[in-house]
Design a protein around this motif. Structure first.
Motif, PDB file in Angstrom:
ATOM      1  N   THR A 179       0.838  -1.201   0.000  1.00 55.30           N
ATOM      2  CA  THR A 179       0.000   0.000   0.000  1.00 55.30           C
ATOM      3  C   THR A 179       0.870   1.247   0.000  1.00 55.30           C
ATOM      4  OG1 THR A 179      -1.680  -1.228   1.236  1.00 55.30           O
ATOM      5  CG2 THR A 179      -1.894   1.176   1.191  1.00 55.30           C
ATOM      6  N   ARG A 180       1.964   1.208   0.749  1.00 51.09           N
ATOM      7  CA  ARG A 180       2.887   2.341   0.791  1.00 51.09           C
ATOM      8  C   ARG A 180       3.402   2.668  -0.607  1.00 51.09           C
ATOM      9  NH1 ARG A 180       8.823   1.968   3.652  1.00 51.09           N
ATOM     10  NH2 ARG A 180       8.784   3.996   4.645  1.00 51.09           N
ATOM     11  N   LYS A 181       3.928   1.659  -1.299  1.00 51.80           N
ATOM     12  CA  LYS A 181       4.497   1.892  -2.632  1.00 51.80           C
ATOM     13  C   LYS A 181       3.438   2.376  -3.610  1.00 51.80           C
ATOM     14  CE  LYS A 181       6.451  -2.195  -2.699  1.00 51.80           C
ATOM     15  NZ  LYS A 181       7.208  -3.368  -3.155  1.00 51.80           N
ATOM     16  N   ARG A 182       2.293   1.738  -3.610  1.00 53.15           N
ATOM     17  CA  ARG A 182       1.221   2.148  -4.524  1.00 53.15           C
ATOM     18  C   ARG A 182       0.816   3.597  -4.270  1.00 53.15           C
ATOM     19  NH1 ARG A 182      -2.581  -1.328  -3.259  1.00 53.15           N
ATOM     20  NH2 ARG A 182      -3.840   0.141  -2.102  1.00 53.15           N
ATOM     21  N   LYS A 183       0.677   3.965  -3.002  1.00 56.28           N
ATOM     22  CA  LYS A 183       0.286   5.332  -2.643  1.00 56.28           C
ATOM     23  C   LYS A 183       1.360   6.336  -3.082  1.00 56.28           C
ATOM     24  CE  LYS A 183      -2.488   8.181  -0.488  1.00 56.28           C
ATOM     25  NZ  LYS A 183      -3.848   8.421  -0.950  1.00 56.28           N
ATOM     26  N   MET A 184       2.618   5.999  -2.858  1.00 56.49           N
ATOM     27  CA  MET A 184       3.691   6.893  -3.271  1.00 56.49           C
ATOM     28  C   MET A 184       3.693   7.086  -4.781  1.00 56.49           C
ATOM     29  SD  MET A 184       6.785   5.754  -0.687  1.00 56.49           S
ATOM     30  CE  MET A 184       7.978   6.906  -1.374  1.00 56.49           C
ATOM     31  N   TYR A 185       3.490   6.015  -5.537  1.00 57.39           N
ATOM     32  CA  TYR A 185       3.458   6.119  -7.005  1.00 57.39           C
ATOM     33  C   TYR A 185       2.285   6.982  -7.456  1.00 57.39           C
ATOM     34  CZ  TYR A 185       6.514   1.990  -6.685  1.00 57.39           C
ATOM     35  OH  TYR A 185       7.507   1.105  -6.379  1.00 57.39           O
ATOM     36  N   GLU A 186       1.148   6.835  -6.785  1.00 57.65           N
ATOM     37  CA  GLU A 186      -0.034   7.625  -7.150  1.00 57.65           C
ATOM     38  C   GLU A 186       0.187   9.112  -6.893  1.00 57.65           C
ATOM     39  OE1 GLU A 186      -3.177   5.967  -4.762  1.00 57.65           O
ATOM     40  OE2 GLU A 186      -3.327   4.151  -5.992  1.00 57.65           O
ATOM     41  N   LEU A 187       0.936   9.445  -5.847  1.00 59.58           N
ATOM     42  CA  LEU A 187       1.110  10.840  -5.443  1.00 59.58           C
ATOM     43  C   LEU A 187       2.221  11.584  -6.188  1.00 59.58           C
ATOM     44  CD1 LEU A 187       0.753  10.385  -1.576  1.00 59.58           C
ATOM     45  CD2 LEU A 187      -0.892  11.481  -3.111  1.00 59.58           C
ATOM     46  N   CYS A 188       3.045  10.863  -6.938  1.00 53.93           N
ATOM     47  CA  CYS A 188       4.198  11.519  -7.558  1.00 53.93           C
ATOM     48  C   CYS A 188       4.050  11.671  -9.069  1.00 53.93           C
ATOM     49  CB  CYS A 188       5.477  10.754  -7.233  1.00 53.93           C
ATOM     50  SG  CYS A 188       5.681   9.201  -8.129  1.00 53.93           S
ATOM     51  N   ASP A 189       4.806  12.628  -9.602  1.00 51.91           N
ATOM     52  CA  ASP A 189       4.915  12.801 -11.050  1.00 51.91           C
ATOM     53  C   ASP A 189       6.117  12.045 -11.599  1.00 51.91           C
ATOM     54  OD1 ASP A 189       2.744  14.606 -11.110  1.00 51.91           O
ATOM     55  OD2 ASP A 189       4.068  16.268 -10.581  1.00 51.91           O
ATOM     56  N   ALA A 190       7.113  11.808 -10.748  1.00 53.37           N
ATOM     57  CA  ALA A 190       8.343  11.098 -11.111  1.00 53.37           C
ATOM     58  C   ALA A 190       8.963  10.582  -9.824  1.00 53.37           C
ATOM     59  CB  ALA A 190       9.310  12.035 -11.831  1.00 53.37           C
ATOM     60  N   GLY A 191       9.969   9.721  -9.973  1.00 51.02           N
ATOM     61  CA  GLY A 191      10.655   9.187  -8.805  1.00 51.02           C
ATOM     62  C   GLY A 191      12.150   9.377  -8.931  1.00 51.02           C
ATOM     63  N   VAL A 192      12.812   9.452  -7.790  1.00 49.99           N
ATOM     64  CA  VAL A 192      14.270   9.519  -7.771  1.00 49.99           C
ATOM     65  C   VAL A 192      14.785   8.486  -6.774  1.00 49.99           C
ATOM     66  CG1 VAL A 192      14.383  11.428  -6.095  1.00 49.99           C
ATOM     67  CG2 VAL A 192      16.322  11.001  -7.605  1.00 49.99           C
ATOM     68  N   ILE A 193      15.817   7.761  -7.212  1.00 51.34           N
ATOM     69  CA  ILE A 193      16.414   6.711  -6.407  1.00 51.34           C
ATOM     70  C   ILE A 193      17.739   7.234  -5.875  1.00 51.34           C
ATOM     71  CG2 ILE A 193      17.208   4.313  -6.395  1.00 51.34           C
ATOM     72  CD1 ILE A 193      14.196   4.723  -7.250  1.00 51.34           C
ATOM     73  N   LEU A 194      17.853   7.306  -4.563  1.00 53.52           N
ATOM     74  CA  LEU A 194      19.088   7.700  -3.903  1.00 53.52           C
ATOM     75  C   LEU A 194      19.727   6.433  -3.328  1.00 53.52           C
ATOM     76  CD1 LEU A 194      17.886  10.862  -1.927  1.00 53.52           C
ATOM     77  CD2 LEU A 194      18.690  10.707  -4.281  1.00 53.52           C
ATOM     78  N   PRO A 195      20.942   6.516  -2.806  1.00 50.72           N
ATOM     79  CA  PRO A 195      21.523   5.329  -2.195  1.00 50.72           C
ATOM     80  C   PRO A 195      20.611   4.747  -1.114  1.00 50.72           C
ATOM     81  CG  PRO A 195      23.215   6.971  -2.530  1.00 50.72           C
ATOM     82  CD  PRO A 195      21.891   7.636  -2.842  1.00 50.72           C
ATOM     83  N   GLY A 196      20.627   3.443  -1.032  1.00 49.78           N
ATOM     84  CA  GLY A 196      19.810   2.742  -0.050  1.00 49.78           C
ATOM     85  C   GLY A 196      20.079   1.253  -0.117  1.00 49.78           C
ATOM     86  N   GLY A 197      19.262   0.503   0.582  1.00 55.90           N
ATOM     87  CA  GLY A 197      19.431  -0.947   0.673  1.00 55.90           C
ATOM     88  C   GLY A 197      18.376  -1.705  -0.103  1.00 55.90           C
TER      89      GLY A 197
END
Length: 181
Positions: free
Chosen positions: A91-109
């Motif tokens: 649900t978190r990922k789906r909601k984030m995708y719905e709320l954004c126009d684009a995504g950015v990937i920073l360093p992470g795990g």
């Protein structure tokens, strides 16, 4: 038309290289300057906390989406413009995708990679059509990007991944996209 909201996927830890934190803070500051809403995982630790704090310090809007399971573990950020607690990671990922126009990937795990690949996969399946920026700070993602090139050259991908993935070496390179150029 410029980007109005940007989903930032990054670590709940800072990582070993101080440049990770520096670039993350610079990104948050740029977002605030351009009036771009931050959509992120809602935590107050690691790079997640850094980007949110930089956006807020610059007078910007920070929207967090965090699953109940992680609300305490990642210490959800209490100073956000908006914090939504959702039942689970999907649900978190789906909601984030719905709320954004684009995504950015920073360093992470692992979680950051999961979000990156799900976003790419959803682009490929036409669930959404959003540009994904990869901030390749100090070549953090170089090997992964080489593997994506290999997957494409070996015929395992349905489309050229570089049609939707933009690789950046610094946050400032994102400025033109935020301005709408």
């Amino acid at each position: 038309m410029g980007i109005k909201s940007l989903a930032v996927f990054c670590g709940s830890k800072e990582g070993a290289d101080p440049l990770f934190t520096e670039h993350t803070a610079q990104l948050g500051t740029l977002m605030a300057q351009y009036g771009v809403t931050l959509v992120y995982g809602g935590g107050n630790v690691g790079l997640m906390g850094t980007v949110a704090n930089a956006v807020l310090a610059g007078g910007g809007t920070a929207m967090g989406v965090i699953p109940q399971l992680l609300a305490d573990r990642e210490r959800s950020h209490k100073g956000l413009t908006q914090l939504e607690i959702v039942p689970d990671m999907h649900t978190r990922k789906r909601k984030m995708y719905e709320l954004c126009d684009a995504g950015v990937i920073l360093p992470g795990g692992y979680g950051t990679l999961d979000e990156f690949f799900e976003m790419i996969t959803w682009n490929n399946l036409a669930i959404h059509d959003k540009t994904i920026f990869v901030l390749n700070t100090n070549d953090y993602y170089t090997h992964l990007l080489m593997h994506i090139k290999k997957m494409y050259s070996e015929g395992f991908l349905y489309e050229d991944p570089w049609e939707k993935i933009r690789v950046l070496s610094s946050p400032q390179e994102l400025g033109g996209y935020l301005k709408g150029k």
